[in-house]
Design a protein around this motif. Sequence first.
Motif, PDB file in Angstrom:
ATOM      1  N   ARG A 130      28.070  -9.829 -45.622  1.00 41.78           N
ATOM      2  CA  ARG A 130      28.124  -8.861 -46.735  1.00 41.78           C
ATOM      3  C   ARG A 130      27.857  -9.580 -48.069  1.00 41.78           C
ATOM      4  N   ASN A 131      28.808  -9.493 -49.049  1.00 41.12           N
ATOM      5  CA  ASN A 131      28.512 -10.123 -50.350  1.00 41.12           C
ATOM      6  C   ASN A 131      28.917 -11.600 -50.390  1.00 41.12           C
ATOM      7  N   ILE A 132      29.379 -12.122 -49.249  1.00 40.82           N
ATOM      8  CA  ILE A 132      29.738 -13.546 -49.222  1.00 40.82           C
ATOM      9  C   ILE A 132      28.537 -14.366 -48.750  1.00 40.82           C
TER      10      ILE A 132
ATOM     11  N   ASP B 105      39.210  -8.190 -57.627  1.00 43.99           N
ATOM     12  CA  ASP B 105      38.877  -6.828 -58.045  1.00 43.99           C
ATOM     13  C   ASP B 105      38.192  -6.068 -56.907  1.00 43.99           C
ATOM     14  N   ASN B 106      38.017  -4.783 -57.109  1.00 40.13           N
ATOM     15  CA  ASN B 106      37.288  -3.964 -56.133  1.00 40.13           C
ATOM     16  C   ASN B 106      35.905  -4.568 -55.900  1.00 40.13           C
ATOM     17  N   GLY B 107      35.491  -4.582 -54.655  1.00 42.33           N
ATOM     18  CA  GLY B 107      34.143  -5.032 -54.321  1.00 42.33           C
ATOM     19  C   GLY B 107      33.947  -6.533 -54.417  1.00 42.33           C
ATOM     20  N   SER B 108      35.020  -7.311 -54.566  1.00 41.42           N
ATOM     21  CA  SER B 108      34.848  -8.758 -54.744  1.00 41.42           C
ATOM     22  C   SER B 108      34.631  -9.488 -53.416  1.00 41.42           C
ATOM     23  N   GLY B 109      35.076  -8.888 -52.309  1.00 36.35           N
ATOM     24  CA  GLY B 109      34.855  -9.530 -51.003  1.00 36.35           C
ATOM     25  C   GLY B 109      36.134  -9.814 -50.239  1.00 36.35           C
ATOM     26  N   LYS B 110      37.267  -9.235 -50.666  1.00 38.98           N
ATOM     27  CA  LYS B 110      38.553  -9.502 -50.006  1.00 38.98           C
ATOM     28  C   LYS B 110      38.564  -8.969 -48.568  1.00 38.98           C
ATOM     29  N   THR B 111      38.183  -7.710 -48.419  1.00 36.19           N
ATOM     30  CA  THR B 111      38.197  -7.133 -47.066  1.00 36.19           C
ATOM     31  C   THR B 111      37.168  -7.847 -46.182  1.00 36.19           C
ATOM     32  N   THR B 112      36.073  -8.298 -46.800  1.00 35.05           N
ATOM     33  CA  THR B 112      35.052  -9.014 -46.030  1.00 35.05           C
ATOM     34  C   THR B 112      35.634 -10.311 -45.451  1.00 35.05           C
ATOM     35  N   LEU B 113      36.481 -10.958 -46.227  1.00 32.59           N
ATOM     36  CA  LEU B 113      37.124 -12.184 -45.731  1.00 32.59           C
ATOM     37  C   LEU B 113      38.006 -11.868 -44.506  1.00 32.59           C
TER      38      LEU B 113
ATOM     39  N   PHE C 215      36.363  -4.353 -37.849  1.00 32.66           N
ATOM     40  CA  PHE C 215      37.180  -3.137 -37.956  1.00 32.66           C
ATOM     41  C   PHE C 215      36.503  -2.105 -38.841  1.00 32.66           C
ATOM     42  N   ARG C 216      35.328  -2.482 -39.420  1.00 34.08           N
ATOM     43  CA  ARG C 216      34.687  -1.577 -40.372  1.00 34.08           C
ATOM     44  C   ARG C 216      33.457  -0.895 -39.849  1.00 34.08           C
ATOM     45  N   THR C 217      32.816  -1.525 -38.879  1.00 37.32           N
ATOM     46  CA  THR C 217      31.547  -0.975 -38.424  1.00 37.32           C
ATOM     47  C   THR C 217      31.379  -1.203 -36.931  1.00 37.32           C
TER      48      THR C 217
ATOM     49  N   LYS D  32      24.896  -4.881 -37.384  1.00 40.87           N
ATOM     50  CA  LYS D  32      23.802  -5.167 -38.322  1.00 40.87           C
ATOM     51  C   LYS D  32      24.241  -4.917 -39.778  1.00 40.87           C
ATOM     52  N   ASN D  33      25.270  -4.076 -39.944  1.00 41.26           N
ATOM     53  CA  ASN D  33      25.762  -3.795 -41.303  1.00 41.26           C
ATOM     54  C   ASN D  33      26.467  -4.984 -41.958  1.00 41.26           C
ATOM     55  N   ILE D  34      26.910  -5.934 -41.153  1.00 40.13           N
ATOM     56  CA  ILE D  34      27.673  -7.048 -41.744  1.00 40.13           C
ATOM     57  C   ILE D  34      26.752  -8.127 -42.319  1.00 40.13           C
ATOM     58  N   VAL D  35      25.500  -8.136 -41.864  1.00 38.51           N
ATOM     59  CA  VAL D  35      24.576  -9.195 -42.301  1.00 38.51           C
ATOM     60  C   VAL D  35      24.187  -8.945 -43.755  1.00 38.51           C
ATOM     61  N   GLN D  36      24.254  -9.980 -44.556  1.00 42.79           N
ATOM     62  CA  GLN D  36      23.936  -9.838 -45.973  1.00 42.79           C
ATOM     63  C   GLN D  36      22.523  -9.278 -46.141  1.00 42.79           C
ATOM     64  N   PHE D  37      22.380  -8.329 -47.074  1.00 45.25           N
ATOM     65  CA  PHE D  37      21.065  -7.715 -47.313  1.00 45.25           C
ATOM     66  C   PHE D  37      20.010  -8.814 -47.457  1.00 45.25           C
ATOM     67  N   SER D  38      18.841  -8.591 -46.837  1.00 50.04           N
ATOM     68  CA  SER D  38      17.686  -9.489 -46.853  1.00 50.04           C
ATOM     69  C   SER D  38      17.908 -10.813 -46.109  1.00 50.04           C
TER      70      SER D  38
HETATM   71  N1  LIG Z   1      25.336  -6.045 -45.828  1.00 49.93           N
HETATM   72  C1  LIG Z   1      25.729  -6.266 -47.091  1.00 49.93           C
HETATM   73  N2  LIG Z   1      25.056  -7.163 -47.872  1.00 49.93           N
HETATM   74  C2  LIG Z   1      25.467  -7.424 -49.152  1.00 49.93           C
HETATM   75  N3  LIG Z   1      26.536  -6.842 -49.727  1.00 49.93           N
HETATM   76  C3  LIG Z   1      27.236  -5.971 -48.996  1.00 49.93           C
HETATM   77  C4  LIG Z   1      26.877  -5.627 -47.648  1.00 49.93           C
HETATM   78  N4  LIG Z   1      27.783  -4.737 -47.167  1.00 49.93           N
HETATM   79  C5  LIG Z   1      28.660  -4.516 -48.162  1.00 49.93           C
HETATM   80  N5  LIG Z   1      28.340  -5.243 -49.260  1.00 49.93           N
HETATM   81  C6  LIG Z   1      29.081  -5.349 -50.551  1.00 49.93           C
HETATM   82  O1  LIG Z   1      30.068  -6.359 -50.356  1.00 49.93           O
HETATM   83  C7  LIG Z   1      31.105  -6.203 -51.320  1.00 49.93           C
HETATM   84  C8  LIG Z   1      32.416  -6.602 -50.695  1.00 49.93           C
HETATM   85  O2  LIG Z   1      33.157  -5.539 -50.247  1.00 49.93           O
HETATM   86  P1  LIG Z   1      34.676  -5.664 -49.811  1.00 49.93           P
HETATM   87  O3  LIG Z   1      34.948  -4.438 -49.076  1.00 49.93           O
HETATM   88  O4  LIG Z   1      34.916  -6.959 -49.140  1.00 49.93           O
HETATM   89  O5  LIG Z   1      35.435  -5.673 -51.222  1.00 49.93           O
HETATM   90  P2  LIG Z   1      36.981  -5.698 -51.537  1.00 49.93           P
HETATM   91  O6  LIG Z   1      37.226  -6.910 -52.356  1.00 49.93           O
HETATM   92  O7  LIG Z   1      37.763  -5.528 -50.302  1.00 49.93           O
HETATM   93  O8  LIG Z   1      37.137  -4.413 -52.469  1.00 49.93           O
HETATM   94  P3  LIG Z   1      38.260  -3.265 -52.548  1.00 49.93           P
HETATM   95  O9  LIG Z   1      39.350  -3.807 -53.421  1.00 49.93           O
HETATM   96  O10 LIG Z   1      37.533  -2.143 -53.228  1.00 49.93           O
HETATM   97  O11 LIG Z   1      38.703  -2.932 -51.175  1.00 49.93           O
HETATM   98  C9  LIG Z   1      30.968  -4.799 -51.854  1.00 49.93           C
HETATM   99  O12 LIG Z   1      30.508  -4.881 -53.168  1.00 49.93           O
HETATM  100  C10 LIG Z   1      29.907  -4.160 -50.956  1.00 49.93           C
HETATM  101  O13 LIG Z   1      29.117  -3.226 -51.647  1.00 49.93           O
END
Ligand SMILES: Nc1ncnc2c1ncn2[C@@H]1O[C@H](COP(=O)(O)OP(=O)(O)OP(=O)(O)O)[C@@H](O)[C@H]1O
Length: 358
Positions: A11-13, A30-38, A51-53, A57-63
């Motif tokens: 994702r965004n990591i 903050d929101n969207g920073s990548g906490k849930t991704t970790l 647990f999200r998808t 293929k959705n987990i792979v960082q865009f491009s």
């Molecule tokens: N495949 C992807 N490639 C790049 N970025 C992505 C991809 N999928 C999701 N993202 C982005 O990754 C970021 C991380 O999301 P994440 O859910 O980890 O944030 P969070 O810190 O848990 O935020 P919140 O506090 O809102 O729950 C989001 O900005 C999301 O739009």
Amino acid sequence: MLTQLVISNLRNITELKFTPYSGINLIIGDNGSGKTTLLEAIHLLALGRSFRTRSLKNIVQFSQQRSLILAKLPNDIPIGIEYSLSSGLKIRLNSAPVTKLSELVAHLPLQFIPANCHQIFEQGPRYRRQLLDWGVFHVEQQFNYHWQSYKKIIQQRNSALRQRKNNDEITLWDQQCVLHGETITNYRINYLERLLEEFINVFTSLCPELKGSEFIIKYKNGWVKGSSLQQALLDSLERDKQLLYTKSGSHAADWIIKINDGDPAEILSRGQQKLYFIALSLAQTNIANKANGSKKSGSLLIIDDLSSELDIDHQLLVLQALSRTPAQCFITTTDYSLSERLKDIDHRMFHVKHGRLV
Ligand SMILES: Nc1ncnc2c1ncn2[C@@H]1O[C@H](COP(=O)(O)OP(=O)(O)OP(=O)(O)O)[C@@H](O)[C@H]1O
Ligand SMILES: [Mg+2]
């Protein structure tokens, strides 16, 4: 327990290196920073799925073409998971490919507490069954064998029903089904008795206002009360032939811990419902750890968005309970004020910003 974690292109990591603490790891951002991704990365490592998808293929960082998560377990044992858009999922544990997910699950027991975990009561029985079976799996070595065998037999029976085979060809499966089904039921009932005791301890510490309430387990084994599984299968044969699947059995079980003889969904507030789920997960982790001692690498607990639904005092009670739980915990929150209240709780804090630790 994880001693090291490296995440790439998830994702965004883009690239994140993390040396987790053995106890509580509090991840703030903050929101969207990548906490849930970790947390998703840890879940992928421990269970081979997100647990999200459903579609990885959705987990792979865009491009990008592939996501990679590498970690070390105690004694420097490496574990790695790669998902590539072209070649799919590959998991390696201690340098050997993992072909059975149960092997991975047995190695790294993980409990995931989602932000909306209070919805346990709104979900169907499948969700509660999975939770129960997670616990049984980690204490009864033979459970997985019986459960896998049972599922295969039910599939065969259902296939005979769909093909509208005659009664003998359908009931051919019943004896094996009963053998495994009754063993599974016994395991589950024994486990639930242990769970109740642990649950009461943990839940009343998280929810002191409910101390003194009466807690009882209600277990539905999946077929008509008072009947044996053998009899239930026979009695429902005509119905199953119409439905074209086996309705009754261990695959239809359900359970709940009732409070003062009431359904928690109808008694507890939303915050208390979340605490109920957290208490169940902690109780299960305690039981798994007691059963396994040092045989496994230690349990993991991941909690997404602790602050949702919980006031600060109850969040602190959860963190205190976690510090007494023998598990490595990863907890996310957006609430920066929490950090000022943690003086007495042993923990490490990590800040995430734009997919990086800062
Ligand atoms: N495949 C992807 N490639 C790049 N970025 C992505 C991809 N999928 C999701 N993202 C982005 O990754 C970021 C991380 O999301 P994440 O859910 O980890 O944030 P969070 O810190 O848990 O935020 P919140 O506090 O809102 O729950 C989001 O900005 C999301 O739009
Ligand atoms: Mg999140």
